[in-house]
Design a protein around this motif. Sequence first.
Motif, short mmCIF file in Angstrom:
data_model
loop_
_atom_site.label_atom_id
_atom_site.label_comp_id
_atom_site.label_asym_id
_atom_site.label_seq_id
_atom_site.Cartn_x
_atom_site.Cartn_y
_atom_site.Cartn_z
N UNK A 42 11.37 3.22 -14.50
CA UNK A 42 10.75 4.55 -14.56
C UNK A 42 9.25 4.44 -14.33
N UNK A 43 8.73 5.40 -13.59
CA UNK A 43 7.30 5.44 -13.28
C UNK A 43 6.56 6.32 -14.30
N UNK A 44 5.28 6.28 -14.19
CA UNK A 44 4.42 7.16 -14.98
C UNK A 44 3.68 8.07 -14.02
N UNK A 45 3.72 9.35 -14.26
CA UNK A 45 3.01 10.30 -13.40
C UNK A 45 1.50 10.10 -13.48
N UNK A 46 0.77 10.59 -12.47
CA UNK A 46 -0.70 10.46 -12.52
C UNK A 46 -1.33 11.04 -13.79
N UNK B 100 0.82 -1.21 0.00
CA UNK B 100 0.00 0.00 0.00
C UNK B 100 0.85 1.27 0.00
N UNK B 101 1.97 1.24 0.70
CA UNK B 101 2.83 2.42 0.69
C UNK B 101 3.29 2.77 -0.73
N UNK B 102 3.74 1.76 -1.45
CA UNK B 102 4.27 2.02 -2.79
C UNK B 102 3.16 2.43 -3.75
N UNK B 103 2.01 1.79 -3.63
CA UNK B 103 0.90 2.14 -4.50
C UNK B 103 0.44 3.58 -4.28
N UNK B 104 0.40 4.00 -3.02
CA UNK B 104 0.04 5.39 -2.72
C UNK B 104 1.09 6.36 -3.26
N UNK B 105 2.36 5.97 -3.12
CA UNK B 105 3.43 6.83 -3.63
C UNK B 105 3.29 7.04 -5.14
N UNK B 106 2.91 6.00 -5.87
CA UNK B 106 2.70 6.12 -7.31
C UNK B 106 1.49 7.01 -7.60
N UNK B 107 0.40 6.80 -6.85
CA UNK B 107 -0.83 7.57 -7.10
C UNK B 107 -0.62 9.06 -6.81
N UNK B 108 0.10 9.35 -5.74
CA UNK B 108 0.23 10.74 -5.31
C UNK B 108 1.30 11.50 -6.08
N UNK B 109 2.22 10.78 -6.71
CA UNK B 109 3.18 11.42 -7.60
C UNK B 109 4.36 12.07 -6.88
N UNK C 53 5.95 10.64 -18.43
CA UNK C 53 7.02 9.87 -17.79
C UNK C 53 7.46 10.53 -16.48
N UNK C 54 7.68 9.71 -15.47
CA UNK C 54 7.96 10.24 -14.15
C UNK C 54 9.34 9.89 -13.63
N UNK D 263 4.94 12.39 0.47
CA UNK D 263 5.77 11.90 1.59
C UNK D 263 6.02 10.39 1.51
N UNK D 264 5.12 9.66 0.88
CA UNK D 264 5.30 8.21 0.75
C UNK D 264 6.51 7.88 -0.10
N UNK D 265 6.89 8.77 -1.00
CA UNK D 265 8.05 8.49 -1.86
C UNK D 265 9.36 8.50 -1.06
N UNK D 266 9.36 9.17 0.10
CA UNK D 266 10.56 9.18 0.94
C UNK D 266 10.82 7.81 1.55
N UNK D 267 9.85 6.93 1.52
CA UNK D 267 10.01 5.60 2.12
C UNK D 267 10.65 4.62 1.15
N UNK D 268 10.82 5.03 -0.08
CA UNK D 268 11.51 4.25 -1.11
C UNK D 268 12.57 5.15 -1.74
N UNK D 269 13.28 4.64 -2.73
CA UNK D 269 14.31 5.41 -3.42
C UNK D 269 13.77 5.88 -4.77
N UNK D 270 13.00 6.97 -4.74
CA UNK D 270 12.55 7.61 -5.98
C UNK D 270 13.56 8.69 -6.34
N UNK D 271 13.93 8.76 -7.62
CA UNK D 271 14.90 9.75 -8.07
C UNK D 271 14.53 10.22 -9.48
#
Length: 565
Positions: free
Chosen positions: A181-185, A135-144, A189-190, A148-156
Amino acid sequence: MTQVSTAQSAADTSRPLAAADTQAPGKPRGWWRDAVIYQVYPRSFADANGDGMGDLPGIRSRLPYLRDLGVDAVWLSPFYASPQADAGYDVADYRAVDPMFGTLLDADALIREAHELGLRIIVDLVPNHSSDQHEWFQRALREGPGSPLRDRYHFRPGLGADGELPPNDWESIFGGPAWTRTENPDGTPGEWYLHLFAPEQPDFNWDSRAVADEFRSILRFWLDMGVDGFRVDVAHGLVKAPGLPDLGSHNQLHLLGNEVMPFFDQDGVHEIYRTWREILDEYPGERIAVAEAWTPTVERTANYVRPDEMHQAFNFQYLGTSWDAAELREVIDRSLAAMRPVGAPTTWVLSNHDVTRHATRFANPPGGTQIRTPGDRELGLRRARAATLLMLALPGSAYVYQGEELGLPDVTDLPDEVRQDPSFFRASGQDGFRDGCRVPIPWSGTEAPFGFGPAQGGPSWLPQPAEWAGLSVAAQTGDPTSTLELYRSALAVRRQHPDLGAGTAVQWLDTPAGVLGFRRGSFVCLANTAGEAVEFDTPGRLLVSSAVDAVPGLLAPDSTSWWAV
């Protein structure tokens, strides 16, 4: 005959056995110091409901077998809620049991019954990464970006004009880039996220206080349920070097390397484990933590088992040693010497769910822990039996991987279409052939699944070879020449003999080339790694031998014998 002296070798510089190696009156010794711990790979151990996948009720039904085998504890590989992208090492919920394995009530019943049988339970903990379905990672993707959830993983952000390049040159242990690479909401490309293993396994950022707090809570959840400890997956990987620097020309595709990598074995991991030790020490019954720490040297491994950190660490340098007397003596000496200053037991292991079974490894020329050919099956089994007796005679704790007590080889000819190891489907990286050591074990009968499930001819998630009918528990029980009965005998002797188990040293004996011999009090172990028999003066009463037909005064090729003197 060749003289094998039972006096201490003049070249031995290790400390002789003394009162420090024995239990002080009224003081707990620490059950883990000499424990034999059996690894259960849940999906391949026992299937209670007949769906072809092992489960917790199946494991519970086989606990009496493990008690009678003579082990002290059972380590369960992951059974948590997971999409199973990496056989459960991609955890979506650390406080839930995946329905394929059962329920939390099943876990509770298993722990309680194990305790009633005198067995302890160790569960896997996976703190380096979660599932991408967490759930943490899914929220981090949704919120973009900026969440704050992205701080719990290594997004760059990526490199290049449009961020189209990964943030650094790290590669996944499973092969390919360590970044996705992620995709923004809004569909553009994110950012990129780090995954040292599969893309479905994003790495946690342990600089985040939320991550540290969450795992302390997870520890307490399972300790409250009654587990006796945790095997910590990728214990060396939690902390990454500041700035995530490029590797350049370093070889990074193997867990066990010769250098400290910026994503492995960073000194910062030790502060994490000190906080965990405080929690473990709050609970009664000597709860423990075991490090799966692939480090360049045994001296670096010892850092994980200092008095205020973990209790055990797997000795992977020993696992990777060839069947050679000189090499074995060197790694044994180094291992015991490294652990002695920190007061920890040396923890020996020959096989697990990530490497080729030692019955197949020793059937092939030395080199590597992923073997793709069956090799000389008879030779491999003979050496595997001997290596097991040697391991069980050494001071400290030992781990046994399910099925090795049956002499199971790796299944090297699995069809590509049935394989599930994620690294098999990616370029290079860990070779991708771990499925061969994960095939469900045979219990009884003449037809697959050999008692793994309740119905003859029923399914199993990986196919078993037809010849495994002769290797089943039922087929080997009562046969004094079988590998199963060798394990049962050796574990019984180990449990009963006063000079086996915990300790920190051996007394090396003068032996001919190719033979490894040591004494521990009134116990002597002789291992012949040579390809031919060696004559010797019998040191005492034979306790157990890996050779099917042991001849007095003759140490068979590729065999180990135990003696009472």
